[in-house]
Design a protein around this motif. Structure first.
Motif, PDB file in Angstrom:
ATOM      1  N   LYS A 342       0.819  -1.209   0.000  1.00 26.66           N
ATOM      2  CA  LYS A 342       0.000   0.000   0.000  1.00 26.66           C
ATOM      3  C   LYS A 342       0.857   1.264   0.000  1.00 26.66           C
ATOM      4  O   LYS A 342       0.422   2.326   0.431  1.00 26.66           O
ATOM      5  CB  LYS A 342      -0.921   0.007   1.228  1.00 26.66           C
ATOM      6  N   SER A 343       2.081   1.131  -0.479  1.00 22.22           N
ATOM      7  CA  SER A 343       2.991   2.276  -0.439  1.00 22.22           C
ATOM      8  C   SER A 343       2.579   3.367  -1.422  1.00 22.22           C
ATOM      9  O   SER A 343       2.736   4.543  -1.152  1.00 22.22           O
ATOM     10  CB  SER A 343       4.420   1.809  -0.755  1.00 22.22           C
ATOM     11  N   ALA A 344       2.029   2.984  -2.590  1.00 19.66           N
ATOM     12  CA  ALA A 344       1.654   3.965  -3.605  1.00 19.66           C
ATOM     13  C   ALA A 344       0.363   4.670  -3.231  1.00 19.66           C
ATOM     14  O   ALA A 344      -0.522   4.079  -2.622  1.00 19.66           O
ATOM     15  CB  ALA A 344       1.504   3.276  -4.963  1.00 19.66           C
ATOM     16  N   LYS A 345       0.256   5.945  -3.600  1.00 21.03           N
ATOM     17  CA  LYS A 345      -0.962   6.688  -3.358  1.00 21.03           C
ATOM     18  C   LYS A 345      -2.063   6.187  -4.274  1.00 21.03           C
ATOM     19  O   LYS A 345      -1.808   5.548  -5.291  1.00 21.03           O
ATOM     20  CB  LYS A 345      -0.718   8.185  -3.592  1.00 21.03           C
ATOM     21  N   TRP A 346      -3.311   6.551  -3.921  1.00 19.73           N
ATOM     22  CA  TRP A 346      -4.468   6.016  -4.641  1.00 19.73           C
ATOM     23  C   TRP A 346      -4.409   6.354  -6.128  1.00 19.73           C
ATOM     24  O   TRP A 346      -4.585   5.480  -6.974  1.00 19.73           O
ATOM     25  CB  TRP A 346      -5.760   6.583  -4.029  1.00 19.73           C
ATOM     26  N   GLN A 348      -1.846   7.167  -8.047  1.00 20.21           N
ATOM     27  CA  GLN A 348      -0.760   6.469  -8.724  1.00 20.21           C
ATOM     28  C   GLN A 348      -1.083   4.997  -8.878  1.00 20.21           C
ATOM     29  O   GLN A 348      -0.771   4.381  -9.904  1.00 20.21           O
ATOM     30  CB  GLN A 348       0.551   6.637  -7.941  1.00 20.21           C
ATOM     31  N   ARG A 349      -1.744   4.427  -7.869  1.00 17.91           N
ATOM     32  CA  ARG A 349      -2.127   3.015  -7.939  1.00 17.91           C
ATOM     33  C   ARG A 349      -3.132   2.795  -9.066  1.00 17.91           C
ATOM     34  O   ARG A 349      -3.046   1.819  -9.823  1.00 17.91           O
ATOM     35  CB  ARG A 349      -2.714   2.592  -6.590  1.00 17.91           C
ATOM     36  N   GLU A 350      -4.090   3.719  -9.205  1.00 15.10           N
ATOM     37  CA  GLU A 350      -5.078   3.622 -10.282  1.00 15.10           C
ATOM     38  C   GLU A 350      -4.397   3.716 -11.651  1.00 15.10           C
ATOM     39  O   GLU A 350      -4.761   3.004 -12.581  1.00 15.10           O
ATOM     40  CB  GLU A 350      -6.122   4.730 -10.134  1.00 15.10           C
ATOM     41  N   ALA A 351      -3.417   4.615 -11.761  1.00 16.20           N
ATOM     42  CA  ALA A 351      -2.689   4.773 -13.028  1.00 16.20           C
ATOM     43  C   ALA A 351      -1.906   3.508 -13.359  1.00 16.20           C
ATOM     44  O   ALA A 351      -1.865   3.073 -14.522  1.00 16.20           O
ATOM     45  CB  ALA A 351      -1.753   5.976 -12.946  1.00 16.20           C
ATOM     46  N   ASN A 352      -1.284   2.900 -12.354  1.00 19.93           N
ATOM     47  CA  ASN A 352      -0.521   1.667 -12.581  1.00 19.93           C
ATOM     48  C   ASN A 352      -1.443   0.514 -12.988  1.00 19.93           C
ATOM     49  O   ASN A 352      -1.088  -0.301 -13.851  1.00 19.93           O
ATOM     50  CB  ASN A 352       0.255   1.292 -11.320  1.00 19.93           C
ATOM     51  N   VAL A 353      -2.604   0.453 -12.358  1.00 19.05           N
ATOM     52  CA  VAL A 353      -3.581  -0.595 -12.705  1.00 19.05           C
ATOM     53  C   VAL A 353      -4.039  -0.409 -14.148  1.00 19.05           C
ATOM     54  O   VAL A 353      -4.131  -1.375 -14.921  1.00 19.05           O
ATOM     55  CB  VAL A 353      -4.791  -0.547 -11.747  1.00 19.05           C
ATOM     56  N   LEU A 354      -4.323   0.841 -14.521  1.00 14.50           N
ATOM     57  CA  LEU A 354      -4.755   1.117 -15.892  1.00 14.50           C
ATOM     58  C   LEU A 354      -3.676   0.722 -16.896  1.00 14.50           C
ATOM     59  O   LEU A 354      -3.970   0.079 -17.914  1.00 14.50           O
ATOM     60  CB  LEU A 354      -5.083   2.603 -16.038  1.00 14.50           C
ATOM     61  N   ALA A 355      -2.421   1.089 -16.610  1.00 11.49           N
ATOM     62  CA  ALA A 355      -1.320   0.767 -17.529  1.00 11.49           C
ATOM     63  C   ALA A 355      -1.178  -0.743 -17.703  1.00 11.49           C
ATOM     64  O   ALA A 355      -1.018  -1.239 -18.831  1.00 11.49           O
ATOM     65  CB  ALA A 355      -0.017   1.365 -17.007  1.00 11.49           C
ATOM     66  N   SER A 356      -1.269  -1.496 -16.608  1.00 12.79           N
ATOM     67  CA  SER A 356      -1.144  -2.954 -16.682  1.00 12.79           C
ATOM     68  C   SER A 356      -2.300  -3.569 -17.452  1.00 12.79           C
ATOM     69  O   SER A 356      -2.111  -4.495 -18.250  1.00 12.79           O
ATOM     70  CB  SER A 356      -1.077  -3.542 -15.266  1.00 12.79           C
ATOM     71  N   ALA A 357      -3.506  -3.044 -17.222  1.00  8.41           N
ATOM     72  CA  ALA A 357      -4.685  -3.568 -17.926  1.00  8.41           C
ATOM     73  C   ALA A 357      -4.608  -3.254 -19.421  1.00  8.41           C
ATOM     74  O   ALA A 357      -4.970  -4.094 -20.259  1.00  8.41           O
ATOM     75  CB  ALA A 357      -5.954  -2.979 -17.326  1.00  8.41           C
ATOM     76  N   VAL A 358      -4.135  -2.046 -19.750  1.00  3.30           N
ATOM     77  CA  VAL A 358      -4.000  -1.664 -21.163  1.00  3.30           C
ATOM     78  C   VAL A 358      -2.999  -2.573 -21.866  1.00  3.30           C
ATOM     79  O   VAL A 358      -3.214  -3.002 -23.003  1.00  3.30           O
ATOM     80  CB  VAL A 358      -3.570  -0.185 -21.281  1.00  3.30           C
ATOM     81  N   LYS A 359      -1.897  -2.882 -21.184  1.00  2.30           N
ATOM     82  CA  LYS A 359      -0.911  -3.788 -21.770  1.00  2.30           C
ATOM     83  C   LYS A 359      -1.507  -5.165 -22.041  1.00  2.30           C
ATOM     84  O   LYS A 359      -1.300  -5.762 -23.100  1.00  2.30           O
ATOM     85  CB  LYS A 359       0.293  -3.927 -20.835  1.00  2.30           C
ATOM     86  N   GLU A 360      -2.253  -5.680 -21.047  1.00  2.35           N
ATOM     87  CA  GLU A 360      -2.803  -7.025 -21.180  1.00  2.35           C
ATOM     88  C   GLU A 360      -3.878  -7.100 -22.260  1.00  2.35           C
ATOM     89  O   GLU A 360      -4.039  -8.125 -22.917  1.00  2.35           O
ATOM     90  CB  GLU A 360      -3.373  -7.483 -19.837  1.00  2.35           C
ATOM     91  N   LEU A 361      -4.615  -6.005 -22.445  1.00  3.91           N
ATOM     92  CA  LEU A 361      -5.709  -5.996 -23.418  1.00  3.91           C
ATOM     93  C   LEU A 361      -5.333  -5.225 -24.678  1.00  3.91           C
ATOM     94  O   LEU A 361      -6.209  -4.836 -25.452  1.00  3.91           O
ATOM     95  CB  LEU A 361      -6.952  -5.366 -22.780  1.00  3.91           C
ATOM     96  N   PHE A 362      -4.041  -5.005 -24.890  1.00  4.82           N
ATOM     97  CA  PHE A 362      -3.562  -4.226 -26.034  1.00  4.82           C
ATOM     98  C   PHE A 362      -4.032  -4.862 -27.342  1.00  4.82           C
ATOM     99  O   PHE A 362      -3.824  -6.047 -27.585  1.00  4.82           O
ATOM    100  CB  PHE A 362      -2.035  -4.156 -26.018  1.00  4.82           C
ATOM    101  N   VAL A 414      -8.305   7.821  -1.539  1.00  2.00           N
ATOM    102  CA  VAL A 414      -7.750   9.027  -0.954  1.00  2.00           C
ATOM    103  C   VAL A 414      -8.829  10.061  -0.665  1.00  2.00           C
ATOM    104  O   VAL A 414      -8.657  10.955   0.130  1.00  2.00           O
ATOM    105  CB  VAL A 414      -6.682   9.633  -1.902  1.00  2.00           C
ATOM    106  N   ASN A 415      -9.993   9.951  -1.334  1.00  2.41           N
ATOM    107  CA  ASN A 415     -11.010  10.985  -1.207  1.00  2.41           C
ATOM    108  C   ASN A 415     -12.009  10.711  -0.094  1.00  2.41           C
ATOM    109  O   ASN A 415     -12.982  11.412   0.055  1.00  2.41           O
ATOM    110  CB  ASN A 415     -11.753  11.158  -2.537  1.00  2.41           C
ATOM    111  N   ILE A 416     -11.829   9.659   0.699  1.00  2.00           N
ATOM    112  CA  ILE A 416     -12.661   9.411   1.870  1.00  2.00           C
ATOM    113  C   ILE A 416     -11.746   9.370   3.078  1.00  2.00           C
ATOM    114  O   ILE A 416     -10.852   8.530   3.161  1.00  2.00           O
ATOM    115  CB  ILE A 416     -13.442   8.096   1.736  1.00  2.00           C
ATOM    116  N   ASP A 417     -11.961  10.296   4.006  1.00  2.00           N
ATOM    117  CA  ASP A 417     -11.060  10.449   5.140  1.00  2.00           C
ATOM    118  C   ASP A 417     -11.441   9.482   6.248  1.00  2.00           C
ATOM    119  O   ASP A 417     -12.525   9.565   6.816  1.00  2.00           O
ATOM    120  CB  ASP A 417     -11.129  11.887   5.650  1.00  2.00           C
ATOM    121  N   ARG A 418     -10.549   8.549   6.551  1.00  2.00           N
ATOM    122  CA  ARG A 418     -10.815   7.565   7.597  1.00  2.00           C
ATOM    123  C   ARG A 418     -11.038   8.236   8.941  1.00  2.00           C
ATOM    124  O   ARG A 418     -11.897   7.833   9.715  1.00  2.00           O
ATOM    125  CB  ARG A 418      -9.640   6.589   7.684  1.00  2.00           C
ATOM    126  N   HIS A 419     -10.255   9.290   9.202  1.00  2.00           N
ATOM    127  CA  HIS A 419     -10.364   9.946  10.506  1.00  2.00           C
ATOM    128  C   HIS A 419     -11.730  10.592  10.697  1.00  2.00           C
ATOM    129  O   HIS A 419     -12.263  10.624  11.798  1.00  2.00           O
ATOM    130  CB  HIS A 419      -9.257  10.991  10.652  1.00  2.00           C
TER     131      HIS A 419
END
Length: 527
Positions: A342-346, A348-362, A414-419
């Motif tokens: 969970k080191s990456a921010k939300w 950046q994580r979404e962008a990485n997921v999109l990039a991986s999915a685009v590669k797989e479904l290229f 990131v847009n829902i504050d746990r606190h």
């Protein structure tokens, strides 16, 4: 391929101005939500010159304050370059008058660029604003972009590419225009370049054009049936850049390869000739191609698709595509979590997921479709969390809900504050408990005030206290101690609640006894 860089007012004013075809209505246009806001229509020389200086092209007034104006960073040039085989085939089709193939290639490239720019506006349009004494990044979702389409390199090789000049300002929620926070946009070159190539590949395939992937890691592709000898013939810049790169590398061994490559590209290019006869160059390029391949046979292999798919089949395929995309998104997201945690921010994580999915479904699914479905999945997740939140708050007084699942899902966004959620839970769950605590504390305060009564009253009270203290001691020994039903669950959820000690209870009980003694004493006096 995608490259990005800041351009200054001087660079934009001269470089874009010298090539008059930049302002041809057919290949130059504005794009972005600010086009309507600023009342822009066709791209013209005057409107472009005003925008690049941060001025309103209609009124001439400055959109960005003088403090926020940056002459050296007037805009960001995003340059989308088509695969070499697309450029070469376009050049041959234009030289031979094959209008259908020419339109197919140009429109496919332009559609892919437009979809990529739409994503840039939706994802990267943001600015820094001052709120409550702190500088924060505000998403705006609006840009103004000037597009200029070219089809040759400085060496006059066929090179279809589009300069997308993103003006360095955006409109914030308060109506003011501010400079763009462009760090993430410039950093995500690879993801945005992949997005463009995936979109272009699928558009071409939908038109019956076959592709061949040449680099599986970065997902570069070329058109099938375009001979490799043609690509090498019309790639004069590549050897020049490589030679200069090796020269600089030997001279500056400690410099990073990225900076060396940038320097190699700049130092190896010659001054662009703006007085070229494009038709003459195209005929020369056709002659070069005819020496290597049979041009007529090459063109016969590329015929635009004639019959569209049946509408019923299209609807069914959309459902199947959405199902397949969701499965891939869930799979790559799980894999990324396992590898990166969970080191990456939300975002950046979404962008990485999109990039991986685009590669797989290229080549199977358009990048814009994958992005749309990913956004849909994200909205569904957020709605699920919000529903859980509402149920939790509503039912908290009656049942012990497990908040761990809520916080587990909540941590992904990131847009829902746990606190904030914990605070609401705290307030809801401790309302009754706080009332009990306040009652005990009021008794303790009362006990302190009674301690100052006259000595004679205390002496009489002590005599009575001996008579009633035994039952009170038995009650305390039998467990008459304040205890919250949900203490165990509170500890499990990690929430912090006020603690009640035995000392607090003893003080409260003492206050109660003393109050009772005072009442009895008063009754004795009256009698």
């Amino acid at each position: 391929m995608l490259s990005s860089a800041y351009v200054s007012v001087g660079q934009a004013s001269t470089y874009y101005e010298k090539d008059q075809c930049y302002y041809d209505a057919q290949i130059g246009e504005y794009r972005g939500r600010l086009k309507e806001t600023l009342g822009l229509e066709d791209l013209t020389h005057d409107t472009f010159q005003n925008l690049i200086r941060g001025n309103n092209p209609i009124t001439g007034e400055s959109l960005v304050s003088s403090k926020g104006t940056n002459q050296k960073r007037a805009a960001i040039d995003l340059t989308f370059t088509a695969p070499k085989s697309v450029s070469v085939l376009l050049e041959i089709a234009q030289a031979r008058g094959n209008g259908a193939l020419e339109r197919l290639l140009l429109e496919s490239h332009d559609k892919a660029v437009n979809k990529s720019l739409d994503r840039v506006e939706n994802v990267y349009a943001a600015s820094r604003v001052q709120k409550n004494g702190k500088r924060k990044i505000e998403k705006t979702g609006n840009l103004i972009i000037a597009k200029f389409q070219h089809d040759t390199s400085r060496e006059l090789d066929p090179t279809l590419h589009t300069h997308s000049v993103v003006m360095n300002f955006t409109q914030c929620a308060d109506g003011k225009f501010r400079s763009i926070e462009a760090g993430k946009l410039l950093k995500d070159n690879k993801i945005n370049g992949l997005y463009y190539r995936a979109e272009l590949a699928k558009i071409l395939q939908e038109e019956g054009v076959e592709i061949v992937i040449t680099d599986k890691e970065r997902m570069f592709f070329e058109l099938k049936n375009v001979d490799k000898s043609l690509l090498e013939e019309f790639s004069q810049r590549a050897p020049q850049v490589e030679a200069k790169f090796q020269e600089l590398k030997a001279k500056f061994p400690n410099m990073s390869e990225k900076k060396l490559m940038q320097s190699a590209k700049l130092q190896s290019r010659k001054v662009k000739d703006h007085n070229v006869d494009r038709d003459a160059v195209r005929n020369i390029n056709l002659e070069r191609a005819e020496k290597l391949v049979d041009v007529d046979k090459l063109l016969q292999k590329f015929n635009p698709k004639q019959q569209p798919q049946n509408s019923k089949e299209v609807v069914q395929s959309k459902d199947e595509v959405e199902k397949e995309v969701k499965e891939v998104l869930f799979k790559v997201e799980k894999e990324l979590k396992q590898s990166t945690g969970k080191s990456a921010k939300w975002e950046q994580r979404e962008a990485n997921v999109l990039a991986s999915a685009v590669k797989e479904l290229f080549g199977k699914v358009r990048a814009s479709v994958i992005s749309l479905i990913q956004n849909k999945v994200s909205v569904e997740k957020i709605q699920k969390i919000q529903t859980m939140h509402s149920l939790l708050i509503e039912s908290l007084h009656k049942t012990k809900l497990n908040t761990q699942e809520l916080f587990k899902l909540n941590s992904q966004f990131v847009n829902i504050d746990r606190h904030q959620i914990e605070e609401k839970i705290e307030n809801a769950r401790t309302t009754i408990g706080c009332e009990r605590i306040n009652a005990l504390r009021s008794n303790r305060d009362l006990a302190s005030s009674i301690a100052g009564t006259e000595h004679t009253h205390d002496r009489d009270a002590a005599n009575i206290d001996r008579k009633i203290s035994a039952p009170a001691e038995r009650d305390r020994d039998n467990g008459a101690e304040f205890k919250r039903d949900d203490d165990a669950h509170a500890r499990g959820s990690g929430a912090n609640y006020p603690s009640i000690t035995k000392h607090d209870i003893a003080l409260a009980e003492q206050g109660g006894r003393e109050q009772q003694l005072k009442n009895q004493h008063q009754e004795g006096i009256e009698k």
